[in-house]
Design a protein around this motif. Structure first.
Motif, PDB file in Angstrom:
ATOM      1  N   ASN A 137       0.835  -1.193   0.000  1.00  0.00           N
ATOM      2  CA  ASN A 137       0.000   0.000   0.000  1.00  0.00           C
ATOM      3  C   ASN A 137       0.877   1.253   0.000  1.00  0.00           C
ATOM      4  O   ASN A 137       1.859   1.323   0.746  1.00  0.00           O
ATOM      5  CB  ASN A 137      -0.916  -0.005   1.226  1.00  0.00           C
ATOM      6  N   PRO A 138       0.560   2.260  -0.828  1.00  0.00           N
ATOM      7  CA  PRO A 138       1.427   3.446  -0.898  1.00  0.00           C
ATOM      8  C   PRO A 138       1.526   4.227   0.402  1.00  0.00           C
ATOM      9  O   PRO A 138       2.444   5.034   0.571  1.00  0.00           O
ATOM     10  CB  PRO A 138       0.776   4.287  -2.005  1.00  0.00           C
ATOM     11  N   TRP A 139       0.601   3.983   1.342  1.00  0.00           N
ATOM     12  CA  TRP A 139       0.622   4.714   2.610  1.00  0.00           C
ATOM     13  C   TRP A 139       1.106   3.841   3.763  1.00  0.00           C
ATOM     14  O   TRP A 139       1.043   4.247   4.921  1.00  0.00           O
ATOM     15  CB  TRP A 139      -0.776   5.249   2.917  1.00  0.00           C
ATOM     16  N   ALA A 140       1.608   2.628   3.449  1.00  0.00           N
ATOM     17  CA  ALA A 140       1.944   1.664   4.494  1.00  0.00           C
ATOM     18  C   ALA A 140       2.979   2.188   5.475  1.00  0.00           C
ATOM     19  O   ALA A 140       2.951   1.843   6.661  1.00  0.00           O
ATOM     20  CB  ALA A 140       2.434   0.359   3.865  1.00  0.00           C
ATOM     21  N   TYR A 141       3.914   2.991   5.006  1.00  0.00           N
ATOM     22  CA  TYR A 141       5.010   3.419   5.880  1.00  0.00           C
ATOM     23  C   TYR A 141       4.993   4.929   6.117  1.00  0.00           C
ATOM     24  O   TYR A 141       5.991   5.511   6.534  1.00  0.00           O
ATOM     25  CB  TYR A 141       6.347   2.981   5.272  1.00  0.00           C
ATOM     26  N   LYS A 142       3.847   5.560   5.877  1.00  0.00           N
ATOM     27  CA  LYS A 142       3.722   6.993   6.129  1.00  0.00           C
ATOM     28  C   LYS A 142       3.487   7.255   7.612  1.00  0.00           C
ATOM     29  O   LYS A 142       2.817   6.488   8.302  1.00  0.00           O
ATOM     30  CB  LYS A 142       2.542   7.563   5.327  1.00  0.00           C
ATOM     31  N   SER A 143       4.033   8.362   8.076  1.00  0.00           N
ATOM     32  CA  SER A 143       3.746   8.804   9.434  1.00  0.00           C
ATOM     33  C   SER A 143       2.377   9.474   9.468  1.00  0.00           C
ATOM     34  O   SER A 143       1.927  10.030   8.463  1.00  0.00           O
ATOM     35  CB  SER A 143       4.812   9.797   9.904  1.00  0.00           C
ATOM     36  N   PRO A 144       1.667   9.446  10.597  1.00  0.00           N
ATOM     37  CA  PRO A 144       0.353  10.085  10.671  1.00  0.00           C
ATOM     38  C   PRO A 144       0.411  11.564  10.317  1.00  0.00           C
ATOM     39  O   PRO A 144       1.398  12.242  10.553  1.00  0.00           O
ATOM     40  CB  PRO A 144      -0.047   9.877  12.138  1.00  0.00           C
ATOM     41  N   GLY A 145      -0.681  12.043   9.753  1.00  0.00           N
ATOM     42  CA  GLY A 145      -0.785  13.438   9.363  1.00  0.00           C
ATOM     43  C   GLY A 145      -1.306  13.558   7.941  1.00  0.00           C
ATOM     44  O   GLY A 145      -1.936  12.636   7.411  1.00  0.00           O
ATOM     45  N   TRP A 146      -1.064  14.703   7.311  1.00  0.00           N
ATOM     46  CA  TRP A 146      -1.451  14.912   5.913  1.00  0.00           C
ATOM     47  C   TRP A 146      -0.482  14.136   5.028  1.00  0.00           C
ATOM     48  O   TRP A 146       0.709  14.468   4.978  1.00  0.00           O
ATOM     49  CB  TRP A 146      -1.406  16.398   5.550  1.00  0.00           C
TER      50      TRP A 146
END
Length: 287
Positions: free
Chosen positions: A83-92
């Protein structure tokens, strides 16, 4: 046929796994009316929505489970890791422009043709199927025109409805977009970029949006974006080099050389002003 590639559709706000209800409470406390969304196709993510009067919406999203919930090597774990958001930190974490829901008149092909004309490589991947099931059981379908994973949150992805957009973005009744904060729409989306990447990002956004920035220096560029609802005030996409300690710290925390630093909201004259947090992302209020 000319394709519109500059209309802001929605902005994505990520919170920790399983926290959509908590995020909904947090945004309610900030003065937004939050509507239930649903679980996306595949069951990996779920969301809630904040519908604005200009037609843009906020997607409050979280993964349904942490990565550790899925056995290593399982199909579910593989899908989550991809998933493209799998390793994103919370936020925008991301933002979307409105697509056209067509593979034959492809948004990706149109943007890639512009990029090649500018001497750049292709910027977008072929269209992909997407969708989710609403709490009332209605199945929604759309096509996503995505940049590569490493460019998500730098370049917008496009969301083009196959089923009617009104099912995905329930702006009727009008009370769905009436907020205690008096928020009417988006004023700006502000992304911070490293000095080394600024020129490249600016060039790529010209290919995506289809026009040069209305404001441009060696450190900052801004584009006026279209709105879903005709007559609404135009939001701006702003990209700038980090200029403050706060912005530099933000980039360091993202682990990337670019990220969405702040989202500005338009509110009624005489209403609240200033800035705050979501608490995971920075926001500001403007009349």
């Amino acid at each position: 046929m000319s394709i519109n590639t500059h209309t802001l559709d929605h902005i994505v706000h990520l919170t920790p796994p399983g926290s959509v209800k908590e995020a909904s409470r947090q945004f309610t406390a900030l003065g937004f009316k939050v509507l239930p969304g649903g679980v996306h196709a595949g069951g990996l993510t779920e969301n809630a929505l904040v519908i604005l009067d200009d037609g843009v919406y906020l997607e409050l999203i979280s993964f349904t489970h942490p990565q550790s919930h899925y056995p290593p090597g399982s199909p579910e774990r593989t899908d989550r890791d991809k998933n493209p958001w799998a390793y994103k930190s919370p936020g925008w974490i991301d933002f979307a422009f409105l697509g056209n829901g067509s593979r034959t008149n492809s948004v990706s092909d149109s943007i890639n043709a512009r990029a090649r004309a500018h001497g750049d490589p292709d910027l977008y991947l072929p269209e992909q199927d997407g969708g989710r099931t609403r709490p009332d059981g209605r199945v929604l379908k759309w096509l996503i025109s995505p940049p590569p994973v490493e460019s998500r949150g730098i370049l917008p992805f496009f969301c083009g409805d196959v089923t009617p957009r009104a099912l995905r973005v329930p702006s009727d009744p009008p009370s769905n977009s009436e907020h205690p904060s008096t928020t009417k729409g988006i004023s700006f989306v502000h992304a911070i970029v490293s000095s080394a990447s600024f020129a490249q990002v600016k060039s790529e956004l010209v290919s995506v949006i289809g026009s040069p920035p209305v404001e441009s220096t060696n450190e900052r560029a801004a584009w006026e974006l279209g709105t879903v609802h005709p007559g609404a005030r135009q939001p701006r996409l702003v990209v700038s080099i980090s200029a403050t300690e706060e912005q530099a710290a933000f980039l360091a925390e993202t682990g990337s050389d670019i990220g969405i630093f702040e989202v500005g909201f338009r509110v009624a004259e005489g209403s609240q002003k200033g800035s705050g947090t979501t608490p995971y992302g920075k926001i500001s209020w403007e009349s």
